[in-house]
Design a protein around this motif. Structure first.
Motif, PDB file in Angstrom:
ATOM      1  N   LEU A   1     -54.875  22.087 -22.283  1.00 18.74           N
ATOM      2  CA  LEU A   1     -53.613  21.351 -22.725  1.00 18.74           C
ATOM      3  C   LEU A   1     -53.681  19.751 -22.626  1.00 18.74           C
ATOM      4  CD1 LEU A   1     -50.150  22.623 -22.104  1.00 18.74           C
ATOM      5  CD2 LEU A   1     -50.400  20.248 -21.577  1.00 18.74           C
ATOM      6  N   ASN A   2     -54.249  19.283 -21.592  1.00 12.17           N
ATOM      7  CA  ASN A   2     -54.092  18.038 -21.479  1.00 12.17           C
ATOM      8  C   ASN A   2     -55.225  17.303 -22.290  1.00 12.17           C
ATOM      9  OD1 ASN A   2     -52.414  17.993 -19.057  1.00 12.17           O
ATOM     10  ND2 ASN A   2     -53.895  18.121 -17.566  1.00 12.17           N
ATOM     11  N   CYS A   3     -56.438  18.226 -22.657  1.00  9.14           N
ATOM     12  CA  CYS A   3     -57.606  17.631 -23.655  1.00  9.14           C
ATOM     13  C   CYS A   3     -56.759  17.602 -25.096  1.00  9.14           C
ATOM     14  CB  CYS A   3     -58.476  18.332 -23.483  1.00  9.14           C
ATOM     15  SG  CYS A   3     -59.506  18.047 -22.188  1.00  9.14           S
ATOM     16  N   LEU A   4     -56.025  18.772 -25.163  1.00  7.31           N
ATOM     17  CA  LEU A   4     -55.321  18.888 -26.661  1.00  7.31           C
ATOM     18  C   LEU A   4     -54.543  17.791 -27.040  1.00  7.31           C
ATOM     19  CD1 LEU A   4     -55.027  22.728 -26.928  1.00  7.31           C
ATOM     20  CD2 LEU A   4     -56.632  21.187 -28.281  1.00  7.31           C
ATOM     21  N   SER A   5     -53.667  17.325 -25.914  1.00  7.73           N
ATOM     22  CA  SER A   5     -52.592  16.191 -26.078  1.00  7.73           C
ATOM     23  C   SER A   5     -53.204  14.724 -25.902  1.00  7.73           C
ATOM     24  CB  SER A   5     -51.456  16.678 -24.886  1.00  7.73           C
ATOM     25  OG  SER A   5     -51.799  16.417 -23.593  1.00  7.73           O
ATOM     26  N   GLY A   6     -54.293  14.619 -25.710  1.00  8.71           N
ATOM     27  CA  GLY A   6     -54.951  13.488 -25.547  1.00  8.71           C
ATOM     28  C   GLY A   6     -54.506  12.822 -24.231  1.00  8.71           C
ATOM     29  N   LEU A   7     -53.897  13.543 -23.177  1.00  6.93           N
ATOM     30  CA  LEU A   7     -53.922  13.011 -21.702  1.00  6.93           C
ATOM     31  C   LEU A   7     -55.084  12.674 -21.008  1.00  6.93           C
ATOM     32  CD1 LEU A   7     -50.408  15.123 -20.755  1.00  6.93           C
ATOM     33  CD2 LEU A   7     -50.760  12.583 -21.371  1.00  6.93           C
ATOM     34  N   ASP A   8     -56.019  13.840 -21.621  1.00  6.88           N
ATOM     35  CA  ASP A   8     -57.592  13.700 -21.014  1.00  6.88           C
ATOM     36  C   ASP A   8     -58.531  13.630 -21.978  1.00  6.88           C
ATOM     37  OD1 ASP A   8     -59.450  13.673 -19.074  1.00  6.88           O
ATOM     38  OD2 ASP A   8     -58.989  15.493 -18.123  1.00  6.88           O
ATOM     39  N   THR A   9     -59.671  13.078 -22.031  1.00  9.23           N
ATOM     40  CA  THR A   9     -60.554  12.990 -22.799  1.00  9.23           C
ATOM     41  C   THR A   9     -61.532  14.076 -22.608  1.00  9.23           C
ATOM     42  OG1 THR A   9     -61.893  11.675 -21.318  1.00  9.23           O
ATOM     43  CG2 THR A   9     -60.535  10.629 -23.056  1.00  9.23           C
ATOM     44  N   ILE A  10     -62.514  14.511 -23.830  1.00  8.51           N
ATOM     45  CA  ILE A  10     -63.377  15.648 -23.589  1.00  8.51           C
ATOM     46  C   ILE A  10     -64.727  14.805 -23.948  1.00  8.51           C
ATOM     47  CG2 ILE A  10     -61.800  17.218 -24.726  1.00  8.51           C
ATOM     48  CD1 ILE A  10     -63.203  16.639 -27.534  1.00  8.51           C
ATOM     49  N   ASN A  11     -65.673  15.677 -23.253  1.00 13.53           N
ATOM     50  CA  ASN A  11     -67.127  14.922 -23.352  1.00 13.53           C
ATOM     51  C   ASN A  11     -67.847  15.508 -24.879  1.00 13.53           C
ATOM     52  OD1 ASN A  11     -66.335  16.206 -20.367  1.00 13.53           O
ATOM     53  ND2 ASN A  11     -67.533  14.447 -20.481  1.00 13.53           N
ATOM     54  N   GLU A  12     -67.499  16.760 -25.460  1.00 16.37           N
ATOM     55  CA  GLU A  12     -68.071  17.124 -26.577  1.00 16.37           C
ATOM     56  C   GLU A  12     -67.220  17.777 -27.301  1.00 16.37           C
ATOM     57  OE1 GLU A  12     -71.929  19.132 -26.360  1.00 16.37           O
ATOM     58  OE2 GLU A  12     -72.286  18.440 -24.726  1.00 16.37           O
ATOM     59  N   GLY A  13     -67.279  17.888 -28.672  1.00 12.54           N
ATOM     60  CA  GLY A  13     -66.430  18.580 -29.614  1.00 12.54           C
ATOM     61  C   GLY A  13     -65.533  17.836 -30.270  1.00 12.54           C
ATOM     62  N   GLN A  14     -64.620  18.274 -30.939  1.00  8.31           N
ATOM     63  CA  GLN A  14     -63.715  17.574 -31.820  1.00  8.31           C
ATOM     64  C   GLN A  14     -62.375  18.547 -31.893  1.00  8.31           C
ATOM     65  OE1 GLN A  14     -64.402  17.844 -35.972  1.00  8.31           O
ATOM     66  NE2 GLN A  14     -63.787  15.521 -36.365  1.00  8.31           N
ATOM     67  N   ILE A  15     -61.067  17.528 -31.446  1.00 14.63           N
ATOM     68  CA  ILE A  15     -59.635  17.849 -31.489  1.00 14.63           C
ATOM     69  C   ILE A  15     -58.964  17.035 -32.401  1.00 14.63           C
ATOM     70  CG2 ILE A  15     -57.601  17.938 -30.183  1.00 14.63           C
ATOM     71  CD1 ILE A  15     -59.263  18.183 -27.700  1.00 14.63           C
ATOM     72  N   LEU A  16     -58.418  17.834 -33.618  1.00 19.86           N
ATOM     73  CA  LEU A  16     -57.718  17.305 -34.482  1.00 19.86           C
ATOM     74  C   LEU A  16     -56.360  17.784 -34.601  1.00 19.86           C
ATOM     75  CD1 LEU A  16     -59.906  18.210 -37.582  1.00 19.86           C
ATOM     76  CD2 LEU A  16     -60.110  16.095 -36.347  1.00 19.86           C
ATOM     77  N   ILE A  17     -55.331  16.926 -34.473  1.00 16.80           N
ATOM     78  CA  ILE A  17     -53.845  17.043 -34.313  1.00 16.80           C
ATOM     79  C   ILE A  17     -53.300  16.622 -35.713  1.00 16.80           C
ATOM     80  CG2 ILE A  17     -51.746  16.681 -33.169  1.00 16.80           C
ATOM     81  CD1 ILE A  17     -53.726  18.473 -31.613  1.00 16.80           C
ATOM     82  N   ALA A  18     -52.806  17.488 -36.359  1.00 18.55           N
ATOM     83  CA  ALA A  18     -52.339  17.213 -37.767  1.00 18.55           C
ATOM     84  C   ALA A  18     -53.226  16.484 -38.890  1.00 18.55           C
ATOM     85  CB  ALA A  18     -50.891  16.349 -37.817  1.00 18.55           C
ATOM     86  N   GLY A  19     -54.646  16.763 -38.560  1.00 17.36           N
ATOM     87  CA  GLY A  19     -55.691  16.120 -39.609  1.00 17.36           C
ATOM     88  C   GLY A  19     -56.234  14.750 -38.377  1.00 17.36           C
ATOM     89  N   ALA A  20     -55.840  14.325 -37.588  1.00 21.09           N
ATOM     90  CA  ALA A  20     -56.067  13.122 -36.985  1.00 21.09           C
ATOM     91  C   ALA A  20     -56.966  13.443 -35.767  1.00 21.09           C
ATOM     92  CB  ALA A  20     -54.755  12.365 -36.268  1.00 21.09           C
ATOM     93  N   ASP A  21     -58.123  12.563 -35.817  1.00 19.06           N
ATOM     94  CA  ASP A  21     -58.855  13.169 -34.746  1.00 19.06           C
ATOM     95  C   ASP A  21     -58.774  12.073 -33.380  1.00 19.06           C
ATOM     96  OD1 ASP A  21     -61.151  13.246 -33.229  1.00 19.06           O
ATOM     97  OD2 ASP A  21     -62.678  13.129 -34.730  1.00 19.06           O
ATOM     98  N   LEU A  22     -58.305  12.817 -32.427  1.00 18.74           N
ATOM     99  CA  LEU A  22     -57.702  12.050 -31.049  1.00 18.74           C
ATOM    100  C   LEU A  22     -59.120  11.096 -30.764  1.00 18.74           C
ATOM    101  CD1 LEU A  22     -55.746  14.741 -29.195  1.00 18.74           C
ATOM    102  CD2 LEU A  22     -54.937  12.865 -30.596  1.00 18.74           C
ATOM    103  N   SER A  23     -60.457  11.653 -30.664  1.00 13.08           N
ATOM    104  CA  SER A  23     -61.292  11.061 -30.008  1.00 13.08           C
ATOM    105  C   SER A  23     -61.594   9.502 -30.805  1.00 13.08           C
ATOM    106  CB  SER A  23     -62.534  11.548 -30.115  1.00 13.08           C
ATOM    107  OG  SER A  23     -63.034  11.723 -31.583  1.00 13.08           O
ATOM    108  N   LYS A  24     -61.134   9.427 -32.060  1.00 11.09           N
ATOM    109  CA  LYS A  24     -61.533   8.280 -32.874  1.00 11.09           C
ATOM    110  C   LYS A  24     -60.371   7.137 -32.580  1.00 11.09           C
ATOM    111  CE  LYS A  24     -64.285  10.291 -36.160  1.00 11.09           C
ATOM    112  NZ  LYS A  24     -64.454  10.731 -37.653  1.00 11.09           N
TER     113      LYS A  24
END
Length: 250
Positions: free
Chosen positions: A71-94
């Protein structure tokens, strides 16, 4: 989850297909590792799943399986090491940290187990706080806060402080605060964990009604099977992996 029957598809193909659907949350091969001293903890081990707009999804599993980390990674409260999370088409890692914070404030609401309400503020003042922080003028913020409290049946308790409210009422205030910005997604981490079963059912009915009325997506981390059963779908986790995405449930 996208089926690979009839030929294996690339992650890029999956992301493209999902982007064209009603998906509002897309996790693609998400991995998260924590380092504690000399130890390496693999918290998330290649997570793939999708939540559609307006869907209410429960994430369940034993303690330590990675539910809250996810949940913390999906919401952007925490970062991820690999992969991609898109929220409404927006890439949190970018996004930059500031952009991610602004995105959370406008697109997301949060409901936690222990309320996180400021004890010196009234219910209305707690609810309007996110609006004031984002620059909304006080009069407009108060009017919007009262409307949000009305949505959870607490407009008559707007002037009460948290200590003057029951546990269920305090959680309703938290829900109102989560919804005051009209977010696309509401993240709820054990929202009924501190409540008795009757009050928990009442809080979940409020959340379910708001989910259906406003077409907002809810992601609910819970250990309670009764709470999971009130959602559209249950995603089950074990040892940092999804073992059942709930899509084949009858």
């Amino acid at each position: 989850m996208i089926s690979t029957l009839g030929g294996r598809r690339s992650r890029q193909d999956e992301a493209s297909t999902l982007a064209e659907s009603e998906a509002i949350i897309q996790a693609i091969n998400v991995k998260k590792t924590y380092h504690t001293g000399k130890m390496e903890v693999l918290a998330l081990r290649g997570i793939d799943f999708t939540v559609n707009r307006g869907e209410m999804v429960a994430i369940m599993g034993p303690s330590g399986c990675g539910k809250t980390t996810l949940l913390n990674c999906l919401s952007g409260l925490d970062t991820i090491n690999e992969g991609q999370i898109l929220i409404a088409g927006a890439d949190l890692s970018k996004m930059s940290d500031n952009a991610r914070t602004t995105f959370r404030a406008t697109e997301m609401g949060f409901v936690f187990q222990f309320y996180n309400l400021l004890p010196v503020l009234s219910a209305a003042e707690n609810v309007e706080l996110p609006l004031l922080v984002s620059g909304v003028k006080p009069k407009a913020a108060r009017a919007t806060a009262i409307k949000a409290l009305a949505q959870v049946g607490l407009e008559n308790w707007a002037s009460q402080k948290p200590a003057e409210l029951s546990g269920g009422q305090r959680q309703r205030v938290t829900i109102a605060r989560a919804l005051v910005n009209n977010p696309s997604i509401v993240w709820a981490d054990e929202p009924t964990g501190d409540l008795d079963s009757e009050t928990a059912d009442d809080v979940m009915r409020v959340m379910r009604d708001l989910n259906q009325t406003n077409n907002q997506s809810f992601v609910v981390v819970t250990h309670d099977p009764r709470i999971g059963a009130m959602c559209d779908r249950i995603i089950r986790m074990q040892d940092g992996r999804i073992i059942d995405d709930g899509l084949n449930a009858s």
